[in-house]
Motif scaffolding. Structure first.
Motif, PDB file in Angstrom:
ATOM      1  N   LEU A 179      39.648  35.175  36.077  1.00 31.48           N
ATOM      2  CA  LEU A 179      38.939  35.314  37.347  1.00 31.48           C
ATOM      3  C   LEU A 179      37.627  34.539  37.352  1.00 31.48           C
ATOM      4  O   LEU A 179      37.067  34.265  38.417  1.00 31.48           O
ATOM      5  CB  LEU A 179      38.648  36.802  37.647  1.00 31.48           C
ATOM      6  N   GLY A 180      37.148  34.214  36.173  1.00 33.17           N
ATOM      7  CA  GLY A 180      35.877  33.513  36.075  1.00 33.17           C
ATOM      8  C   GLY A 180      35.959  32.012  36.306  1.00 33.17           C
ATOM      9  O   GLY A 180      34.919  31.342  36.397  1.00 33.17           O
ATOM     10  N   VAL A 181      37.167  31.464  36.423  1.00 30.05           N
ATOM     11  CA  VAL A 181      37.271  30.008  36.592  1.00 30.05           C
ATOM     12  C   VAL A 181      36.819  29.613  37.994  1.00 30.05           C
ATOM     13  O   VAL A 181      36.912  30.392  38.948  1.00 30.05           O
ATOM     14  CB  VAL A 181      38.713  29.511  36.333  1.00 30.05           C
ATOM     15  N   ASN A 182      36.346  28.381  38.116  1.00 29.21           N
ATOM     16  CA  ASN A 182      35.764  27.916  39.377  1.00 29.21           C
ATOM     17  C   ASN A 182      36.764  27.898  40.530  1.00 29.21           C
ATOM     18  O   ASN A 182      36.386  28.045  41.698  1.00 29.21           O
ATOM     19  CB  ASN A 182      35.157  26.528  39.188  1.00 29.21           C
ATOM     20  N   ASP A 183      38.029  27.676  40.218  1.00 26.15           N
ATOM     21  CA  ASP A 183      39.049  27.583  41.270  1.00 26.15           C
ATOM     22  C   ASP A 183      39.296  28.913  41.985  1.00 26.15           C
ATOM     23  O   ASP A 183      39.852  28.934  43.080  1.00 26.15           O
ATOM     24  CB  ASP A 183      40.369  27.082  40.678  1.00 26.15           C
ATOM     25  N   VAL A 184      38.914  30.015  41.368  1.00 27.14           N
ATOM     26  CA  VAL A 184      39.087  31.328  41.999  1.00 27.14           C
ATOM     27  C   VAL A 184      37.961  31.536  43.006  1.00 27.14           C
ATOM     28  O   VAL A 184      36.798  31.688  42.630  1.00 27.14           O
ATOM     29  CB  VAL A 184      39.096  32.453  40.948  1.00 27.14           C
ATOM     30  N   GLN A 185      38.313  31.538  44.278  1.00 24.63           N
ATOM     31  CA  GLN A 185      37.297  31.661  45.326  1.00 24.63           C
ATOM     32  C   GLN A 185      36.994  33.116  45.684  1.00 24.63           C
ATOM     33  O   GLN A 185      35.837  33.504  45.803  1.00 24.63           O
ATOM     34  CB  GLN A 185      37.766  30.906  46.581  1.00 24.63           C
ATOM     35  N   LYS A 186      38.047  33.916  45.878  1.00 24.06           N
ATOM     36  CA  LYS A 186      37.857  35.299  46.298  1.00 24.06           C
ATOM     37  C   LYS A 186      38.855  36.209  45.591  1.00 24.06           C
ATOM     38  O   LYS A 186      40.011  35.851  45.380  1.00 24.06           O
ATOM     39  CB  LYS A 186      38.061  35.451  47.817  1.00 24.06           C
ATOM     40  N   ILE A 187      38.393  37.413  45.243  1.00 24.95           N
ATOM     41  CA  ILE A 187      39.278  38.466  44.737  1.00 24.95           C
ATOM     42  C   ILE A 187      38.978  39.738  45.520  1.00 24.95           C
ATOM     43  O   ILE A 187      37.882  39.884  46.092  1.00 24.95           O
ATOM     44  CB  ILE A 187      39.086  38.712  43.230  1.00 24.95           C
ATOM     45  N   ALA A 188      39.926  40.649  45.575  1.00 23.42           N
ATOM     46  CA  ALA A 188      39.749  41.878  46.354  1.00 23.42           C
ATOM     47  C   ALA A 188      39.787  43.114  45.459  1.00 23.42           C
ATOM     48  O   ALA A 188      40.561  43.176  44.501  1.00 23.42           O
ATOM     49  CB  ALA A 188      40.824  41.981  47.434  1.00 23.42           C
ATOM     50  N   MET A 189      38.967  44.064  45.817  1.00 19.59           N
ATOM     51  CA  MET A 189      38.958  45.369  45.157  1.00 19.59           C
ATOM     52  C   MET A 189      38.474  46.408  46.161  1.00 19.59           C
ATOM     53  O   MET A 189      37.819  46.082  47.159  1.00 19.59           O
ATOM     54  CB  MET A 189      38.047  45.365  43.924  1.00 19.59           C
ATOM     55  N   GLY A 190      38.804  47.656  45.918  1.00 16.69           N
ATOM     56  CA  GLY A 190      38.325  48.717  46.787  1.00 16.69           C
ATOM     57  C   GLY A 190      36.822  48.891  46.666  1.00 16.69           C
ATOM     58  O   GLY A 190      36.232  48.605  45.625  1.00 16.69           O
ATOM     59  N   ASN A 191      36.214  49.347  47.734  1.00 17.16           N
ATOM     60  CA  ASN A 191      34.785  49.636  47.715  1.00 17.16           C
ATOM     61  C   ASN A 191      34.525  50.800  46.754  1.00 17.16           C
ATOM     62  O   ASN A 191      35.014  51.906  46.989  1.00 17.16           O
ATOM     63  CB  ASN A 191      34.320  50.003  49.125  1.00 17.16           C
ATOM     64  N   PRO A 192      33.781  50.573  45.676  1.00 21.16           N
ATOM     65  CA  PRO A 192      33.585  51.645  44.685  1.00 21.16           C
ATOM     66  C   PRO A 192      32.909  52.898  45.243  1.00 21.16           C
ATOM     67  O   PRO A 192      33.029  53.975  44.661  1.00 21.16           O
ATOM     68  CB  PRO A 192      32.686  50.981  43.623  1.00 21.16           C
ATOM     69  N   LYS A 193      32.228  52.769  46.370  1.00 21.28           N
ATOM     70  CA  LYS A 193      31.516  53.921  46.941  1.00 21.28           C
ATOM     71  C   LYS A 193      32.470  54.927  47.582  1.00 21.28           C
ATOM     72  O   LYS A 193      32.143  56.108  47.677  1.00 21.28           O
ATOM     73  CB  LYS A 193      30.498  53.437  47.975  1.00 21.28           C
ATOM     74  N   THR A 194      33.623  54.451  48.038  1.00 17.22           N
ATOM     75  CA  THR A 194      34.535  55.343  48.755  1.00 17.22           C
ATOM     76  C   THR A 194      35.972  55.305  48.255  1.00 17.22           C
ATOM     77  O   THR A 194      36.749  56.218  48.549  1.00 17.22           O
ATOM     78  CB  THR A 194      34.555  54.994  50.258  1.00 17.22           C
ATOM     79  N   VAL A 195      36.339  54.255  47.533  1.00 17.60           N
ATOM     80  CA  VAL A 195      37.733  54.071  47.117  1.00 17.60           C
ATOM     81  C   VAL A 195      37.859  54.280  45.606  1.00 17.60           C
ATOM     82  O   VAL A 195      37.274  53.520  44.829  1.00 17.60           O
ATOM     83  CB  VAL A 195      38.229  52.652  47.478  1.00 17.60           C
ATOM     84  N   PRO A 196      38.590  55.304  45.161  1.00 18.70           N
ATOM     85  CA  PRO A 196      38.731  55.520  43.718  1.00 18.70           C
ATOM     86  C   PRO A 196      39.215  54.291  42.961  1.00 18.70           C
ATOM     87  O   PRO A 196      38.713  53.999  41.868  1.00 18.70           O
ATOM     88  CB  PRO A 196      39.745  56.669  43.645  1.00 18.70           C
ATOM     89  N   ALA A 197      40.170  53.545  43.529  1.00 17.92           N
ATOM     90  CA  ALA A 197      40.648  52.336  42.855  1.00 17.92           C
ATOM     91  C   ALA A 197      39.507  51.339  42.660  1.00 17.92           C
ATOM     92  O   ALA A 197      39.469  50.610  41.674  1.00 17.92           O
ATOM     93  CB  ALA A 197      41.783  51.693  43.652  1.00 17.92           C
ATOM     94  N   GLY A 198      38.578  51.313  43.608  1.00 16.08           N
ATOM     95  CA  GLY A 198      37.401  50.454  43.479  1.00 16.08           C
ATOM     96  C   GLY A 198      36.484  50.919  42.367  1.00 16.08           C
ATOM     97  O   GLY A 198      35.920  50.100  41.617  1.00 16.08           O
ATOM     98  N   LYS A 199      36.345  52.233  42.249  1.00 17.96           N
ATOM     99  CA  LYS A 199      35.530  52.795  41.164  1.00 17.96           C
ATOM    100  C   LYS A 199      36.159  52.497  39.817  1.00 17.96           C
ATOM    101  O   LYS A 199      35.460  52.119  38.850  1.00 17.96           O
ATOM    102  CB  LYS A 199      35.386  54.302  41.363  1.00 17.96           C
ATOM    103  N   TYR A 200      37.475  52.635  39.711  1.00 18.71           N
ATOM    104  CA  TYR A 200      38.155  52.319  38.453  1.00 18.71           C
ATOM    105  C   TYR A 200      38.015  50.833  38.119  1.00 18.71           C
ATOM    106  O   TYR A 200      37.854  50.459  36.948  1.00 18.71           O
ATOM    107  CB  TYR A 200      39.634  52.690  38.546  1.00 18.71           C
ATOM    108  N   THR A 201      38.062  49.983  39.155  1.00 21.72           N
ATOM    109  CA  THR A 201      37.890  48.548  38.938  1.00 21.72           C
ATOM    110  C   THR A 201      36.479  48.241  38.458  1.00 21.72           C
ATOM    111  O   THR A 201      36.285  47.419  37.549  1.00 21.72           O
ATOM    112  CB  THR A 201      38.176  47.771  40.233  1.00 21.72           C
ATOM    113  N   ALA A 202      35.499  48.910  39.057  1.00 19.80           N
ATOM    114  CA  ALA A 202      34.111  48.714  38.625  1.00 19.80           C
ATOM    115  C   ALA A 202      33.937  49.147  37.176  1.00 19.80           C
ATOM    116  O   ALA A 202      33.248  48.476  36.391  1.00 19.80           O
ATOM    117  CB  ALA A 202      33.163  49.492  39.535  1.00 19.80           C
TER     118      ALA A 202
END
Length: 263
Positions: free
Chosen positions: A131-154
């Motif tokens: 994910l750190g390579v320059n060619d990767v422009q955008k990635i998606a994750m849940g908002n950690p404040k409201t979405v458990p999957a986002g919190k787990y990703t954080a």
């Protein structure tokens, strides 16, 4: 003539009785509003079908959103009977605010966080650190404040502080309101990759898992269910919870890729 009148009268009485029975049945049919995390959408639809076949006098309506959003709705006294959350924290918060009894909480399933992309998305990723390579422009994750999957990703990304900082500094992270929205972003290739649960892609032939992450990196991903204290139908609510926890409910959950809470 008398016979016809008598037949007509019997017909009227029968119709009235049938109408009264229908009204009585409608009055006595309970409706439960079950707040469910977005990642439970598909599996709970089948659970509802099987439950209502067994309990035809109980109707189930779902209120689907991110667990944090559902928590706020309950705090605002939305008419909800049961809360099925994709994490323990929202339910524990409701315990502290006296909306849920602590002894009523049950863990009914587990899940796993995965990084995904479409099979024809570019650049192709092999591991999380790609994910750190320059060619990767955008990635998606849940908002950690409201979405458990986002919190787990954080939690996961905090184990890779240099990568996390790089993604944040480059404004490459797109926050979604739930895991289903992450899934949509990835499928539409609005982002190169996204973090969802393993169960979210079970039926998605256009997606592939880049990497799966153990609970040591994300924290245990557990699903909890509990009745709301203010529910006017506590007996019926407990019947639904018992069904989810029982053999039939667990078979359905495992068919959709969820892990048993004992695993």
């Amino acid at each position: 003539m008398k016979f016809q009148l008598r037949y007509f009268a019997v017909g009227i009485v029968f119709a009235l009785l049938l109408g009264l029975y229908s009204c009585f049945s409608a009055v006595n049919k309970s409706t439960l509003v079950v707040a469910i995390a977005s990642s439970l959408t598909d599996v709970m639809a089948e659970v509802r079908t099987e439950f209502q076949a067994q309990y035809p006098d109980i109707s189930i309506q779902f209120n689907t959103a991110a667990s944090g959003t559902l928590q706020r709705q309950i705090e605002q006294r939305a008419p909800i009977d049961i809360f099925a959350s994709a994490a323990l924290e929202p339910i524990q918060s409701l315990v502290q605010k006296d909306f849920i009894s602590p002894e009523s909480i049950r863990i009914f399933a587990q899940n796993q966080l995965v990084l995904i992309q479409t099979k024809d998305s570019k650049p192709r990723l092999k591991t999380l650190t790609d994910l750190g390579v320059n060619d990767v422009q955008k990635i998606a994750m849940g908002n950690p404040k409201t979405v458990p999957a986002g919190k787990y990703t954080a939690n996961l990304l905090e184990k890779y502080p240099q990568l996390y900082q790089q993604l944040q500094k480059g404004q490459k992270i797109v926050f979604a309101e739930n895991v289903r929205q992450v899934l949509t972003y990835v499928q539409n290739q609005a982002v190169v990759a996204g973090f969802v649960y393993r169960t979210d892609i079970l039926q998605q032939s256009d997606l592939e898992i880049i990497e799966s992450f153990p609970e040591a990196l994300t924290a245990p991903i557990v699903y909890a269910i509990a009745p709301i204290k203010a529910s006017p139908s506590p007996t019926q609510a407990q019947l639904f919870i018992d069904f989810v926890l029982g053999e039939q409910g667990q078979i359905i959950l495992q068919r959709y890729g969820f892990l048993s809470p004992k695993d």
